[in-house]
Design a protein around this motif. Structure first.
Motif, PDB file in Angstrom:
ATOM      1  N   GLU A  64      13.770  22.336 -21.920  1.00  0.00           N
ATOM      2  CA  GLU A  64      12.639  22.599 -21.019  1.00  0.00           C
ATOM      3  C   GLU A  64      11.422  21.778 -21.433  1.00  0.00           C
ATOM      4  OE1 GLU A  64      13.885  27.238 -19.954  1.00  0.00           O
ATOM      5  OE2 GLU A  64      12.256  26.802 -21.368  1.00  0.00           O
ATOM      6  N   ILE A  65      11.209  21.655 -22.736  1.00  0.00           N
ATOM      7  CA  ILE A  65      10.089  20.851 -23.243  1.00  0.00           C
ATOM      8  C   ILE A  65      10.272  19.383 -22.846  1.00  0.00           C
ATOM      9  CG2 ILE A  65       9.043  19.927 -25.349  1.00  0.00           C
ATOM     10  CD1 ILE A  65       9.557  22.682 -26.633  1.00  0.00           C
ATOM     11  N   ILE A  66      11.487  18.874 -23.032  1.00  0.00           N
ATOM     12  CA  ILE A  66      11.761  17.483 -22.674  1.00  0.00           C
ATOM     13  C   ILE A  66      11.530  17.262 -21.183  1.00  0.00           C
ATOM     14  CG2 ILE A  66      13.571  15.730 -22.502  1.00  0.00           C
ATOM     15  CD1 ILE A  66      14.764  16.877 -25.099  1.00  0.00           C
ATOM     16  N   ALA A  67      11.996  18.197 -20.356  1.00  0.00           N
ATOM     17  CA  ALA A  67      11.822  18.078 -18.906  1.00  0.00           C
ATOM     18  C   ALA A  67      10.341  18.093 -18.531  1.00  0.00           C
ATOM     19  CB  ALA A  67      12.572  19.200 -18.201  1.00  0.00           C
ATOM     20  N   TRP A  68       9.564  18.963 -19.172  1.00  0.00           N
ATOM     21  CA  TRP A  68       8.122  19.043 -18.892  1.00  0.00           C
ATOM     22  C   TRP A  68       7.432  17.733 -19.264  1.00  0.00           C
ATOM     23  CZ3 TRP A  68       3.769  18.579 -21.972  1.00  0.00           C
ATOM     24  CH2 TRP A  68       2.557  18.996 -21.409  1.00  0.00           C
ATOM     25  N   ALA A  69       7.756  17.214 -20.443  1.00  0.00           N
ATOM     26  CA  ALA A  69       7.114  15.991 -20.915  1.00  0.00           C
ATOM     27  C   ALA A  69       7.539  14.782 -20.087  1.00  0.00           C
ATOM     28  CB  ALA A  69       7.430  15.764 -22.389  1.00  0.00           C
ATOM     29  N   LEU A 110      27.320  23.341 -23.927  1.00  0.00           N
ATOM     30  CA  LEU A 110      26.016  23.897 -23.556  1.00  0.00           C
ATOM     31  C   LEU A 110      25.019  22.765 -23.338  1.00  0.00           C
ATOM     32  CD1 LEU A 110      23.911  26.182 -23.248  1.00  0.00           C
ATOM     33  CD2 LEU A 110      23.626  26.103 -25.745  1.00  0.00           C
ATOM     34  N   PHE A 111      24.995  21.806 -24.244  1.00  0.00           N
ATOM     35  CA  PHE A 111      24.084  20.672 -24.116  1.00  0.00           C
ATOM     36  C   PHE A 111      24.399  19.876 -22.854  1.00  0.00           C
ATOM     37  CE2 PHE A 111      23.116  16.153 -25.600  1.00  0.00           C
ATOM     38  CZ  PHE A 111      21.777  16.233 -25.260  1.00  0.00           C
ATOM     39  N   ARG A 112      25.674  19.648 -22.588  1.00  0.00           N
ATOM     40  CA  ARG A 112      26.079  18.911 -21.399  1.00  0.00           C
ATOM     41  C   ARG A 112      25.570  19.617 -20.131  1.00  0.00           C
ATOM     42  NH1 ARG A 112      30.383  15.492 -21.293  1.00  0.00           N
ATOM     43  NH2 ARG A 112      31.284  16.549 -23.114  1.00  0.00           N
ATOM     44  N   ARG A 113      25.713  20.937 -20.095  1.00  0.00           N
ATOM     45  CA  ARG A 113      25.279  21.709 -18.931  1.00  0.00           C
ATOM     46  C   ARG A 113      23.762  21.676 -18.780  1.00  0.00           C
ATOM     47  NH1 ARG A 113      23.634  26.904 -18.655  1.00  0.00           N
ATOM     48  NH2 ARG A 113      24.524  27.478 -20.678  1.00  0.00           N
ATOM     49  N   LYS A 165      18.452  21.231 -16.532  1.00  0.00           N
ATOM     50  CA  LYS A 165      17.013  21.094 -16.789  1.00  0.00           C
ATOM     51  C   LYS A 165      16.445  19.751 -16.340  1.00  0.00           C
ATOM     52  CE  LYS A 165      16.854  25.136 -18.701  1.00  0.00           C
ATOM     53  NZ  LYS A 165      16.183  26.262 -17.988  1.00  0.00           N
ATOM     54  N   LEU A 166      17.301  18.744 -16.176  1.00  0.00           N
ATOM     55  CA  LEU A 166      16.813  17.415 -15.821  1.00  0.00           C
ATOM     56  C   LEU A 166      17.503  16.904 -14.561  1.00  0.00           C
ATOM     57  CD1 LEU A 166      16.864  16.475 -19.499  1.00  0.00           C
ATOM     58  CD2 LEU A 166      14.844  16.009 -18.137  1.00  0.00           C
ATOM     59  N   GLY A 167      17.767  17.819 -13.648  1.00  0.00           N
ATOM     60  CA  GLY A 167      18.481  17.458 -12.431  1.00  0.00           C
ATOM     61  C   GLY A 167      17.774  16.434 -11.570  1.00  0.00           C
ATOM     62  N   ASP A 168      16.451  16.371 -11.657  1.00  0.00           N
ATOM     63  CA  ASP A 168      15.686  15.421 -10.842  1.00  0.00           C
ATOM     64  C   ASP A 168      15.290  14.174 -11.626  1.00  0.00           C
ATOM     65  OD1 ASP A 168      13.895  16.584 -12.567  1.00  0.00           O
ATOM     66  OD2 ASP A 168      12.286  16.791 -11.092  1.00  0.00           O
ATOM     67  N   ASP A 169      15.911  13.983 -12.779  1.00  0.00           N
ATOM     68  CA  ASP A 169      15.539  12.861 -13.655  1.00  0.00           C
ATOM     69  C   ASP A 169      16.815  12.173 -14.152  1.00  0.00           C
ATOM     70  OD1 ASP A 169      14.382  11.092 -15.429  1.00  0.00           O
ATOM     71  OD2 ASP A 169      13.302  12.597 -16.578  1.00  0.00           O
ATOM     72  N   PRO A 170      17.494  11.436 -13.267  1.00  0.00           N
ATOM     73  CA  PRO A 170      18.760  10.806 -13.658  1.00  0.00           C
ATOM     74  C   PRO A 170      18.627   9.832 -14.823  1.00  0.00           C
ATOM     75  CG  PRO A 170      17.997   9.971 -11.521  1.00  0.00           C
ATOM     76  CD  PRO A 170      17.154  11.163 -11.854  1.00  0.00           C
ATOM     77  N   GLN A 171      17.480   9.184 -14.930  1.00  0.00           N
ATOM     78  CA  GLN A 171      17.291   8.250 -16.040  1.00  0.00           C
ATOM     79  C   GLN A 171      17.355   8.981 -17.378  1.00  0.00           C
ATOM     80  OE1 GLN A 171      13.349   6.487 -16.962  1.00  0.00           O
ATOM     81  NE2 GLN A 171      14.349   4.505 -16.718  1.00  0.00           N
ATOM     82  N   MET A 172      16.643  10.115 -17.484  1.00  0.00           N
ATOM     83  CA  MET A 172      16.667  10.857 -18.742  1.00  0.00           C
ATOM     84  C   MET A 172      18.019  11.517 -18.962  1.00  0.00           C
ATOM     85  SD  MET A 172      14.618  11.084 -21.219  1.00  0.00           S
ATOM     86  CE  MET A 172      14.592  11.873 -22.833  1.00  0.00           C
ATOM     87  N   GLN A 173      18.681  11.921 -17.906  1.00  0.00           N
ATOM     88  CA  GLN A 173      20.035  12.456 -18.055  1.00  0.00           C
ATOM     89  C   GLN A 173      20.934  11.430 -18.746  1.00  0.00           C
ATOM     90  OE1 GLN A 173      22.023  14.567 -14.828  1.00  0.00           O
ATOM     91  NE2 GLN A 173      20.093  14.653 -13.698  1.00  0.00           N
TER      92      GLN A 173
END
Length: 315
Positions: A223-228, A291-294, A299-307
């Motif tokens: 969640e922190i990564i997604a926020w940042a 768990l990490f894969r999921r 948490k980053l569904g709208d950020d394919p680059q970070m995925q």
């Protein structure tokens, strides 16, 4: 697993005589009236780099990179002596306290102690190992405060994150009020970071005072990564994220360019040595990996680059 310069806790130590490694009492005195030289040095700080993120997340390594840059200085922790004072950079009105923060940082950089009191990173536990103090002395002598410093790096990532995530103040307004402020988001292998935090009290801090297990800490970390990352996409050029797997030969140049700093050969040499971070320090069971894969998708569904960047940590 620990990166260069990382170390465990220890008792407090105060800098003595402005020399790295000086010893003294555990309680640091409040800074006095600033001198003309201190005011001049503070006014010369053109950039303030603020890392955001959890503990045990490459911030010690990143601080070392800035400590060895000839145009940068590093303030270690010290949030307990800054937040809530007239030098609190997150205090409203934002522009009224920014100059006071830089001046207070310059004063604090001339001494230091282990732990939350902070001060110069050269007097922290992070510089106790790997010959970092000796290497620093070879480059810069005994000075704690480089006279030509253009950038200040403040190693207080979790406290800064906690305030900004709560909107205290609005991070967007903060960046608008302080055009010389930059944010860094280091990203250690999230599974390693979560495991390390969950084994220590840091995980409790991440969860707002609640005790949590690996799954809860990893979820919070994502969640922190997604926020940042959302912040980075809103403010291009003001936020720079990098993962542990992106610490390649070109990283020093990219970091320097983002911060508006030069990249001299001597610093590139130091950086190459400091960036020798061990890989694969922890083994994770299949359920942790899944768990990490999921969470990457969730948490980053709208950020394919970070995925894609995070998926490189999957075995």
């Amino acid at each position: 697993r620990k990166g260069p310069g990382a170390a465990g806790g220890g008792g407090a130590r105060q800098g003595g005589g402005g020399k790295p490694g000086g010893k003294g009492g555990a309680t640091l005195p409040a800074p006095g009236q600033p001198s003309a030289e201190e005011r001049s040095l503070a006014e010369g700080l053109q950039k303030v780099i603020l890392p955001i993120g959890p503990y045990r997340n490459l911030t010690t390594l990143t601080a070392a990179l800035f400590a060895f840059h000839p145009e940068a200085v590093v303030l270690n922790h010290a949030g307990q002596r800054i937040f809530g004072t007239e030098a609190d950079p997150l205090r409203v009105p934002l522009d009224a306290h920014w100059a006071a923060f830089k001046l207070r940082a310059v004063q604090m950089l001339q001494s230091g102690a282990r732990g939350a009191q902070g001060g110069s990173v050269l007097l922290s536990h992070a510089f106790d190992r790997d010959g970092l103090r000796e290497r620093y002395a070879d480059r810069f002598g005994e000075t704690l405060l480089k006279p030509g410093a253009k950038a200040l790096f403040w190693k207080e990532s979790m406290r800064l994150l906690s305030r900004l995530e709560r909107g205290n103040p609005s991070v967007d307004l903060f960046l608008q009020a302080n055009p010389d402020a930059l944010f860094l988001l280091p990203v250690r292998n999230p599974m390693d970071c979560a495991l390390s935090n969950s084994r220590k009290s840091h995980g409790k801090i991440m969860l707002g005072g609640e005790t949590g297990d690996f799954e809860q800490v990893l979820t919070r970390l994502m969640e922190i990564i997604a926020w940042a990352r959302a912040l980075e996409r809103r403010h291009e050029g003001r936020v720079f994220s990098f993962t542990e797997l992106e610490l390649d030969e070109g990283f020093a140049g990219r970091l320097a360019a983002f911060c508006g700093l030069s990249a001299p050969d001597s610093w590139r040499e130091d950086t190459a040595s400091l960036l020798k971070v061990e890989q694969g320090g922890y083994e994770h069971p299949p359920e942790a990996v899944e768990l990490f894969r999921r969470l990457i998708v969730e948490k980053l569904g709208d950020d394919p680059q970070m995925q894609e960047r995070l998926a490189r940590f999957l075995p």
